[in-house]
Design an enzyme around this catalytic site. Structure first.
Site, PDB file in Angstrom:
ATOM      1  N   GLU A 194      -8.539   0.487  -3.144  1.00 59.22           N
ATOM      2  CA  GLU A 194      -9.349   0.663  -1.987  1.00 59.22           C
ATOM      3  C   GLU A 194     -10.169   1.975  -2.263  1.00 59.22           C
ATOM      4  OE1 GLU A 194      -7.457   1.124   1.844  1.00 59.22           O
ATOM      5  OE2 GLU A 194      -6.133  -0.630   1.293  1.00 59.22           O
ATOM      6  N   GLY A 251       1.073  -1.308   4.434  1.00 59.70           N
ATOM      7  CA  GLY A 251       1.602  -0.280   4.073  1.00 59.70           C
ATOM      8  C   GLY A 251       2.414   0.606   5.086  1.00 59.70           C
ATOM      9  N   HIS A 252       2.023   0.817   6.115  1.00 55.27           N
ATOM     10  CA  HIS A 252       2.705   1.600   7.302  1.00 55.27           C
ATOM     11  C   HIS A 252       3.778   1.152   7.524  1.00 55.27           C
ATOM     12  CE1 HIS A 252       3.293   3.853  11.029  1.00 55.27           C
ATOM     13  NE2 HIS A 252       3.066   4.903  10.358  1.00 55.27           N
ATOM     14  N   THR A 266      -6.685   6.253   9.918  1.00 53.74           N
ATOM     15  CA  THR A 266      -6.649   5.250   8.844  1.00 53.74           C
ATOM     16  C   THR A 266      -7.896   4.544   8.997  1.00 53.74           C
ATOM     17  OG1 THR A 266      -5.563   3.160   8.394  1.00 53.74           O
ATOM     18  CG2 THR A 266      -5.452   3.581  10.752  1.00 53.74           C
ATOM     19  N   THR A 267      -8.086   3.477   8.139  1.00 57.04           N
ATOM     20  CA  THR A 267      -9.407   2.772   8.049  1.00 57.04           C
ATOM     21  C   THR A 267      -9.631   2.048   9.473  1.00 57.04           C
ATOM     22  OG1 THR A 267      -9.271   2.282   5.942  1.00 57.04           O
ATOM     23  CG2 THR A 267     -10.934   1.306   6.909  1.00 57.04           C
ATOM     24  N   HIS A 291       1.209   6.197   1.920  1.00 61.89           N
ATOM     25  CA  HIS A 291       2.080   7.013   2.758  1.00 61.89           C
ATOM     26  C   HIS A 291       2.989   7.783   1.971  1.00 61.89           C
ATOM     27  CE1 HIS A 291       0.042   6.047   6.491  1.00 61.89           C
ATOM     28  NE2 HIS A 291      -0.098   4.976   6.223  1.00 61.89           N
ATOM     29  N   ARG A 317      -7.117  12.908   0.540  1.00 68.31           N
ATOM     30  CA  ARG A 317      -5.788  13.432   1.645  1.00 68.31           C
ATOM     31  C   ARG A 317      -4.644  12.906   1.159  1.00 68.31           C
ATOM     32  NH1 ARG A 317      -7.197  10.001   6.874  1.00 68.31           N
ATOM     33  NH2 ARG A 317      -9.147  10.727   6.821  1.00 68.31           N
ATOM     34  N   HIS A 318      -4.324  11.671   0.614  1.00 69.45           N
ATOM     35  CA  HIS A 318      -3.265  11.287   0.080  1.00 69.45           C
ATOM     36  C   HIS A 318      -2.959  11.095  -1.394  1.00 69.45           C
ATOM     37  CE1 HIS A 318      -5.078   7.671   1.245  1.00 69.45           C
ATOM     38  NE2 HIS A 318      -4.838   7.706   2.475  1.00 69.45           N
ATOM     39  N   ASN A 339       0.660  -1.206   0.163  1.00 64.70           N
ATOM     40  CA  ASN A 339      -0.001  -0.065  -0.100  1.00 64.70           C
ATOM     41  C   ASN A 339       1.005   1.094  -0.113  1.00 64.70           C
ATOM     42  OD1 ASN A 339      -1.408   2.294   1.237  1.00 64.70           O
ATOM     43  ND2 ASN A 339      -3.115   1.040   1.391  1.00 64.70           N
ATOM     44  N   ARG A 346      -9.271   8.328  -1.345  1.00 69.47           N
ATOM     45  CA  ARG A 346     -10.261   8.909  -0.261  1.00 69.47           C
ATOM     46  C   ARG A 346     -11.139  10.029  -1.097  1.00 69.47           C
ATOM     47  NH1 ARG A 346     -10.334   7.952   5.031  1.00 69.47           N
ATOM     48  NH2 ARG A 346      -8.763   6.410   5.821  1.00 69.47           N
ATOM     49  N   HIS A 383      -3.754  -4.629   7.413  1.00 73.16           N
ATOM     50  CA  HIS A 383      -3.970  -3.757   8.381  1.00 73.16           C
ATOM     51  C   HIS A 383      -3.155  -4.000   9.767  1.00 73.16           C
ATOM     52  CE1 HIS A 383      -5.275   0.083  10.027  1.00 73.16           C
ATOM     53  NE2 HIS A 383      -6.186   0.258   8.807  1.00 73.16           N
ATOM     54  N   GLY A 384      -2.074  -3.103   9.730  1.00 70.64           N
ATOM     55  CA  GLY A 384      -0.980  -3.279  10.832  1.00 70.64           C
ATOM     56  C   GLY A 384      -0.163  -4.377  10.992  1.00 70.64           C
ATOM     57  N   HIS A 419      -5.275   3.740  -1.806  1.00 74.05           N
ATOM     58  CA  HIS A 419      -6.793   4.233  -1.489  1.00 74.05           C
ATOM     59  C   HIS A 419      -7.196   5.571  -1.816  1.00 74.05           C
ATOM     60  CE1 HIS A 419      -9.613   4.452   2.477  1.00 74.05           C
ATOM     61  NE2 HIS A 419     -10.270   4.872   1.357  1.00 74.05           N
ATOM     62  N   GLU A 467     -10.980  -9.065   2.324  1.00 72.35           N
ATOM     63  CA  GLU A 467      -9.983  -8.811   3.069  1.00 72.35           C
ATOM     64  C   GLU A 467     -10.426  -8.832   4.581  1.00 72.35           C
ATOM     65  OE1 GLU A 467      -7.631  -5.400   1.650  1.00 72.35           O
ATOM     66  OE2 GLU A 467      -6.833  -5.085   3.755  1.00 72.35           O
TER      67      GLU A 467
HETATM   68  N1  PXP Z   1      -5.975  -2.818   4.114  1.00 70.86           N
HETATM   69  C1  PXP Z   1      -6.998  -1.762   4.316  1.00 70.86           C
HETATM   70  C2  PXP Z   1      -8.246  -1.934   3.696  1.00 70.86           C
HETATM   71  C3  PXP Z   1      -6.389  -0.632   4.628  1.00 70.86           C
HETATM   72  O1  PXP Z   1      -7.409   0.438   4.818  1.00 70.86           O
HETATM   73  C4  PXP Z   1      -5.165  -0.426   4.996  1.00 70.86           C
HETATM   74  C5  PXP Z   1      -4.450   0.843   5.533  1.00 70.86           C
HETATM   75  O2  PXP Z   1      -4.581   1.911   4.288  1.00 70.86           O
HETATM   76  C6  PXP Z   1      -4.267  -1.348   4.864  1.00 70.86           C
HETATM   77  C7  PXP Z   1      -4.794  -2.543   4.326  1.00 70.86           C
HETATM   78  C8  PXP Z   1      -2.790  -1.149   5.204  1.00 70.86           C
HETATM   79  O3  PXP Z   1      -2.592  -1.264   6.662  1.00 70.86           O
HETATM   80  P1  PXP Z   1      -1.114  -0.666   7.061  1.00 70.86           P
HETATM   81  O4  PXP Z   1      -0.801   0.774   6.605  1.00 70.86           O
HETATM   82  O5  PXP Z   1      -1.335  -0.814   8.663  1.00 70.86           O
HETATM   83  O6  PXP Z   1      -0.153  -1.663   6.625  1.00 70.86           O
END
Ligand code: PXP
Length: 238
Positions: free
Chosen positions: A69, A212-213, A99-100, A9, A48-49, A6, A44, A190-191, A42, A150
């Site tokens: 996304e 992503g992060h 974030t989501t 960022h 914003r990004h 992702n 949005r 996510h995370g 994503h 997902e």
């Molecule tokens: N999946 C979805 C649906 C998300 O919204 C995000 C964050 O943008 C991610 C995955 C990736 O999450 P992270 O940035 O925590 O890795």
């Protein structure tokens, strides 16, 4: 299991100053060159990004797989139809969230989501629903016509003790198995980071993880090629 990066960022950092740098489109190319098998962004509603120009150029240049996304709104659905990503992942979107924050409420929004699926399918776009690991939401996703889910791994990633983390992991495992029995493809995200990815990779129903992060954060210190390669190594267990 495929690594999808992702790249939001990179765009977040660009927007901190306006202008062109760093360009998320360049980041996507570097991720692909170093082993990413998909690129996620994503778009949005508040831009914003990632913005419309990024999405257009990503569609032209991503050679692996582009996962968009997005929220199931008319404006963004039309953009998806005009852009034709390889996959759309529908997510809930709140303007003030960092974030989501959670999966879709498929029970409450089933009709709206089913309508989005029909519109996207009519344009040959596969659709995934971002859902919490809850059976009723997974069933509702299948009923609404989703091709994949997902699984939201955020609670697992944010657990404050090992016991809590393992409980969330069990939910993710059983959600993945259940979705598979319903004929849904399974992704997760996510995370996920360099420490916790080892718990996710053995779950054989999960085809892709979206990161992503943690990857972008690591790239700031070791460089993007090394950050992608290291995550790929961990996903392969060495
Ligand atoms: N999946 C979805 C649906 C998300 O919204 C995000 C964050 O943008 C991610 C995955 C990736 O999450 P992270 O940035 O925590 O890795």
């Amino acid at each position: 299991m495929r690594l999808c990066v992702n790249i939001d960022h990179f765009a977040t950092l660009r927007e901190a100053r306006g202008g062109l740098e760093p360009d998320p489109v360049t980041a996507a190319q570097i991720c692909e060159l170093h082993g990413a098998e998909g690129i996620v962004c994503h778009l949005r509603e508040d831009r914003r990004h990632i913005n419309d120009r990024d999405l257009r150029l990503l569609r032209e240049t991503v050679k692996t797989k582009l996962d968009l996304e997005m929220a199931a709104t008319d404006e963004i659905i039309q953009i998806a139809i005009d852009t034709l990503p390889d996959l759309v992942t529908l997510v809930p979107e709140k303007r003030k969230e960092l974030t989501t924050e959670s999966g879709l409420d498929v029970l409450k929004e089933g009709e709206k989501l089913a309508h989005a699926v029909r519109t996207l399918h009519a344009n040959d776009i596969e659709v995934s629903f971002f859902v919490d690991p809850i059976d009723q939401h997974i069933e509702a996703a299948a009923e609404a016509g989703a091709d994949l889910i997902e699984i939201h791994t955020g609670e697992f990633a944010n657990a404050r003790s090992e016991e809590e983390m393992l409980e969330h992991l069990e939910r993710i495992k059983s959600a993945a198995a259940y979705a598979h029995t319903l004929g849904l493809g399974v992704n997760a995200g996510h995370g996920i980071n360099y420490t916790n990815v080892k718990y996710i990779t053995p779950i054989r129903e999960i085809e892709e993880i979206s990161i992503g992060h943690s990857l972008v954060a690591r790239a700031m210190f070791v460089g993007l090629p090394a950050a992608v390669e290291e995550m790929n190594r961990l996903m392969r267990g060495f």
